[in-house]
Design a protein around this motif. Structure first.
Motif, mmCIF file in Angstrom:
data_model
loop_
_atom_site.group_PDB
_atom_site.id
_atom_site.type_symbol
_atom_site.label_atom_id
_atom_site.label_comp_id
_atom_site.label_asym_id
_atom_site.label_seq_id
_atom_site.Cartn_x
_atom_site.Cartn_y
_atom_site.Cartn_z
ATOM 1 N N GLN A 214 0.843 -1.254 -0.128
ATOM 2 C CA GLN A 214 0.053 -0.181 -0.107
ATOM 3 C C GLN A 214 1.007 1.515 -0.053
ATOM 4 O O GLN A 214 2.015 1.279 0.571
ATOM 5 C CB GLN A 214 -0.723 0.222 1.322
ATOM 6 C CG GLN A 214 -0.311 -0.465 2.602
ATOM 7 C CD GLN A 214 -0.270 -1.846 3.320
ATOM 8 O OE1 GLN A 214 -2.136 -1.796 3.493
ATOM 9 N NE2 GLN A 214 -0.578 -2.789 2.243
ATOM 10 N N GLN A 215 0.554 2.213 -0.855
ATOM 11 C CA GLN A 215 1.270 3.480 -0.954
ATOM 12 C C GLN A 215 0.953 4.434 -1.556
ATOM 13 O O GLN A 215 -0.069 4.212 -1.993
ATOM 14 C CB GLN A 215 2.519 3.134 -1.845
ATOM 15 C CG GLN A 215 1.999 2.440 -3.792
ATOM 16 C CD GLN A 215 3.119 2.865 -4.465
ATOM 17 O OE1 GLN A 215 3.298 4.050 -4.875
ATOM 18 N NE2 GLN A 215 3.183 1.663 -5.175
ATOM 19 N N VAL A 216 1.758 5.685 -1.125
ATOM 20 C CA VAL A 216 0.819 6.398 -2.135
ATOM 21 C C VAL A 216 2.481 7.415 -1.559
ATOM 22 O O VAL A 216 3.345 7.575 -1.583
ATOM 23 C CB VAL A 216 0.820 7.635 -0.660
ATOM 24 C CG1 VAL A 216 -0.818 7.021 0.219
ATOM 25 C CG2 VAL A 216 1.501 7.818 0.912
ATOM 26 N N ASN A 217 2.052 8.652 -2.943
ATOM 27 C CA ASN A 217 3.455 9.334 -3.559
ATOM 28 C C ASN A 217 2.869 10.021 -4.702
ATOM 29 O O ASN A 217 1.770 10.813 -4.453
ATOM 30 C CB ASN A 217 3.935 7.703 -4.533
ATOM 31 C CG ASN A 217 3.138 7.767 -6.281
ATOM 32 O OD1 ASN A 217 2.325 8.119 -6.356
ATOM 33 N ND2 ASN A 217 2.623 6.168 -5.732
ATOM 34 N N SER A 218 3.332 10.389 -5.119
ATOM 35 C CA SER A 218 3.676 11.372 -6.202
ATOM 36 C C SER A 218 4.617 11.662 -7.202
ATOM 37 O O SER A 218 5.498 10.952 -7.781
ATOM 38 C CB SER A 218 3.805 13.129 -5.858
ATOM 39 O OG SER A 218 4.310 13.719 -6.690
ATOM 40 N N LYS A 219 4.484 11.438 -8.784
ATOM 41 C CA LYS A 219 4.636 11.428 -10.131
ATOM 42 C C LYS A 219 4.638 12.007 -10.660
ATOM 43 O O LYS A 219 5.171 13.058 -12.478
ATOM 44 C CB LYS A 219 4.111 10.130 -11.306
ATOM 45 C CG LYS A 219 3.826 8.810 -10.086
ATOM 46 C CD LYS A 219 3.777 7.887 -10.972
ATOM 47 C CE LYS A 219 2.886 6.813 -10.293
ATOM 48 N NZ LYS A 219 1.917 6.634 -9.700
ATOM 49 N N ASN A 220 4.311 13.893 -10.409
ATOM 50 C CA ASN A 220 3.619 14.818 -11.372
ATOM 51 C C ASN A 220 4.980 16.165 -11.067
ATOM 52 O O ASN A 220 4.239 17.298 -12.029
ATOM 53 C CB ASN A 220 2.386 15.178 -10.999
ATOM 54 C CG ASN A 220 2.256 15.771 -9.732
ATOM 55 O OD1 ASN A 220 2.230 15.349 -8.706
ATOM 56 N ND2 ASN A 220 1.045 15.658 -8.961
#
Ligand code: DGJ
Length: 726
Positions: A214-220
């Motif tokens: 389970q993960q949260v992230n940013s790629k933007n």
């Protein structure tokens, strides 16, 4: 001593006042022993956790450890026997993707160390902070990974960051380097994160862990708004006031990752750092690389204490500059009053009304430069539009100053409009990938901050504008995130470095500009709270929290953000009704009392304000001047959560503990329901407190145990109660 190394037991103890973090050198691997409430002694790993399960890969460790695949680890690598998600992975010149790190040595520094070129926490005079440096080394590839642990003993905070050094003659490609990794012995936790979108930032989510990733992230290219760079694990029964809470926030504003991998033996690996997705970094011989700092806040007294520890370190050891500790300005921003359709006369009219109310500063938002009458044009052409502003910025600033107001200005320095003189002169200056369209968003492209010439150009125009005009505040906006994120100057093999190089460019610009203009207050913004993170707060002590200025929506957004960030970092303004984003009507009192604990201001045409609203606004400004310090430097207690019902209450206790402010909000009324009881927290039980409105005196124990009764009959009601210790 904050850092104790037990050489006989190969154990490393990091102690703060109330917490301990312990790991052990097990056959050259760092094993994670414990993170939690302070303990002086932790049994050796061999006795600590029963190592159930059979390793599917290889028995690379002697009994009783069996395999690195089941050892609880402190930092993990890819390619040997630990097949869980690695904290570090790289591909070497022979094509091998395998790294095997072993403990090499350690050093203790009686000072705080920080990652070079990146924002980080720091110490003030009188702060006690020791740093432990642990070197892990790959003998075959001659790569060192240094783990740094900085222990803020008095603040119950530890920070971690990583440095990689290529000691070999050959280059290699790094594709993941995390800043925090620790394996936990069981999965009896909830994961908490702050998700969002434009105009709905910082919403709290809490879910039980499941086996898997389970993960949260940013790629933007920016940290938000999809998630704030924050993750916490909490016991299932952890509340605001009790139970274990393990919080992490990354001091970084670009692509980040936070995740929990729960393995087949139900053991979570918690990690945080740069997002490995689409990340590579070429490490030439002799080069070093720093990964960003993670701030770790553990509390055995629930989420509230975890948040207060974060607030304290953010306020005192992360934010910087002349405005860090001072009360800032009550401002009026013309954005929702005029958008880009203004004349100098109109602005002066708003400024006149602002001066009459007692506002401190007038801020001119988007639309003052180039041919900017709509969002389609002119980003990059940072010269004043004299058709709109015939006296120029200097003339306008002076007229505003003459009314006793300071003058602030909006910029969007990282952007370029395809319809701009800058783009016509430098079509290569935006992020782009050859052969693909350059896709605009809000009619704009992103400047390529991996380039030194572009960074210098930004510093130059800001320096010129800020030195030639009487400007005391800058709103630094960023209204689009990345697409086609390539750079014209980088070689093919460096293209996956763009997102991180961009951040290094941005941080170098912010360092130069904020240092050169210490009297200018900088406020971050990315279409509201799209880049609300600890990295930005190092340079700019406040961020425009959301483009949604509706009071009810702001209760959710500000409560969510307060999980990590103090109210002193949240720009919060009273705007017009019906609200421009959500079209809701709310009374001035609610709009005012929701904005008051933040960095307070107005976002409407003050010249059109009714007399009744003007009177209310004067009262609000008075209250803000009187109690701003309590909101911003006091301790914050969330007395109830808007995410759980229609009422919420926030409490602020001043640093000297003599003033207590309770903000009560009720968004939806209900008839014939029981009165709401709100019990105060953090008071001196034996002391007496006077309600300054009624003159009634209550014991601290009464306020905390019986609480305050108030009715919730009507929609959108609120109150501000102030108690003084007598
Ligand atoms: C987005 C910001 O969040 C708004 O407050 C405003 O500054 C606009 N950009 C201007 O374009």
């Amino acid at each position: 001593m904050a850092i104790i190394v037990n050489e006989q037991k190969n154990q490393f103890y990091l102690h703060t006042k109330n917490t301990s973090y312990v790991f052990e050198n097990v056959c050259g691997l760092l094993a994670h022993s414990y993170w939690g409430k302070r303990v002086e002694d932790v049994p050796p790993m061999a006795e600590l956790y029963p190592l159930t399960g059979i390793a599917l890969v290889a028995a690379d460790l002697p009994e009783p450890y069996r395999s690195s695949d089941i050892l609880l680890q402190e930092y993990s690598t890819y390619g040997s026997c630990d097949l869980r998600t690695p904290s570090f992975s790289a591909v070497y010149s022979d094509g091998s993707p395998i790294t095997k790190l072993a403990f090499k040595g350690y050093k203790i520094y009686n000072e705080k160390l920080s990652p070079k070129g990146l924002p980080a926490t720091y110490t003030n005079e009188g702060d006690i902070c020791q740093t432990l440096e642990v070197e892990l080394f790959d003998e075959l590839k001659k790569v060192s990974v240094f783990l740094y642990y900085c222990v803020f003993e008095e603040k119950d905070i530890i920070t971690r960051f990583t440095k990689v050094v290529n000691n070999s003659e050959e280059a290699f490609t790094m594709n993941s380097v995390q800043s925090f990794c620790a394996d936990f012995p069981h999965m009896n936790y909830d994961m908490i994160n702050l998700h969002g979108a434009w105009a709905r930032e910082g919403h709290i989510e809490r879910k039980p862990l499941f086996v898997g990733t389970q993960q949260v992230n940013s790629k933007n290219g920016a940290s938000g708004p999809n998630h704030v760079p924050f993750i916490a694990l909490a016991d299932k029964d952890t509340t605001e006031d009790s139970g274990d809470a393990f919080g992490l926030t990354l001091v970084y504003s670009g692509n980040w990752y936070a995740g929990v991998d729960v393995d087949r033996h139900f053991r979570p690996r918690l990690m945080m750092g740069l997002n490995p997705f689409n990340f590579e970094w070429q490490m030439k011989s002799g080069e070093e690389f720093y990964a960003p700092e993670v701030i770790m806040s553990y509390s055995s007294q629930g989420l509230g204490q975890m948040s207060r520890q974060f607030h304290n370190i953010v306020r005192e050891n992360l934010c910087r500059g002349n405005y860090r500790d001072t009360e800032r300005f009550v401002l009026v921003n013309n954005w929702e009053a005029t958008y880009m359709d203004f004349t100098e006369d109109k602005l002066i009219e708003i400024a006149d009304a602002a001066a009459e109310l007692g506002v401190d500063m007038f801020v001119l938002d988007d639309g003052w430069f180039g041919k900017r009458n709509t969002a389609t044009t002119s980003l990059g052409d940072w010269y004043v539009n004299t058709e709109k502003l015939p006296s120029g910025l200097k003339g306008l600033g002076e007229k505003i100053n003459a009314k006793g107001l300071k003058f602030g200005l909006w910029f969007e320095p990282e952007m370029i409009s395809p319809d701009s003189d800058l783009y016509r002169a430098h079509p290569d200056w935006c992020l782009h990938t050859n052969g693909r369209p350059r896709t605009p968003c809000r009619y704009q492209l992103t400047l390529d901050l991996t380039r030194k010439d572009v960074c210098d150009y930004i510093v130059d125009f800001l320096t010129k504008t800020l030195s030639e005009n009487p400007i005391n505040y800058v709103k630094w906006d960023m209204n689009r995130h990345f697409s086609e994120a390539g750079s014209a100057l980088l070689a093919a093999k460096n293209q996956r470095e763009v997102a991180h190089r961009y951040m290094l460019g941005l941080y170098s610009i912010l360092e130069r500009v904020t240092t050169a203009f210490p009297n200018v207050l900088f406020e971050g913004c990315s279409s509201g709270g799209g880049r609300f993170d600890a990295g930005i707060l190092h340079y700019m002590p406040q961020v425009w929290s959301s483009d949604d200025s509706d009071a009810v929506e702001r209760l959710y957004i500000q409560e969510g953000l307060s999980t990590v960030f103090p109210f002193s970092t949240m720009g919060a303004h009273v705007s017009a009704v019906p609200n421009h984003q959500i079209e809701r009507n709310t009374p001035i009192k609610l709009r005012g009392l929701v904005a008051l604990p933040g960095q307070f201001g107005f976002e409407l045409d003050l010249s059109k304000m009714s007399e009744e609203d003007k009177t209310a606004s004067k009262e609000l400004i008075k209250a803000y001047k009187q109690y701003g310090e309590v909101f911003h430097r006091g301790e914050y207690f969330k007395l109830s959560s808007i995410f759980k019902g229609q009422n919420t209450a926030w409490e602020f206790v001043s640093e000297d503990k003599n003033t207590v402010i309770v903000m009560l909000y009720n968004i939806q009324g209900k008839l014939a329901v029981p009165h709401k009881v709100t019990k105060l927290k953090g008071l001196d039980a034996a002391a007496k407190y006077e309600d300054i409105k009624t003159g009634k005196v209550y014991g601290g124990d009464t306020l905390m145990n019986l609480g305050i009764f108030h009715d919730c009959d009507h929609d959108q009601t609120c109150d501000m109660l102030v108690f003084k210790k007598v």
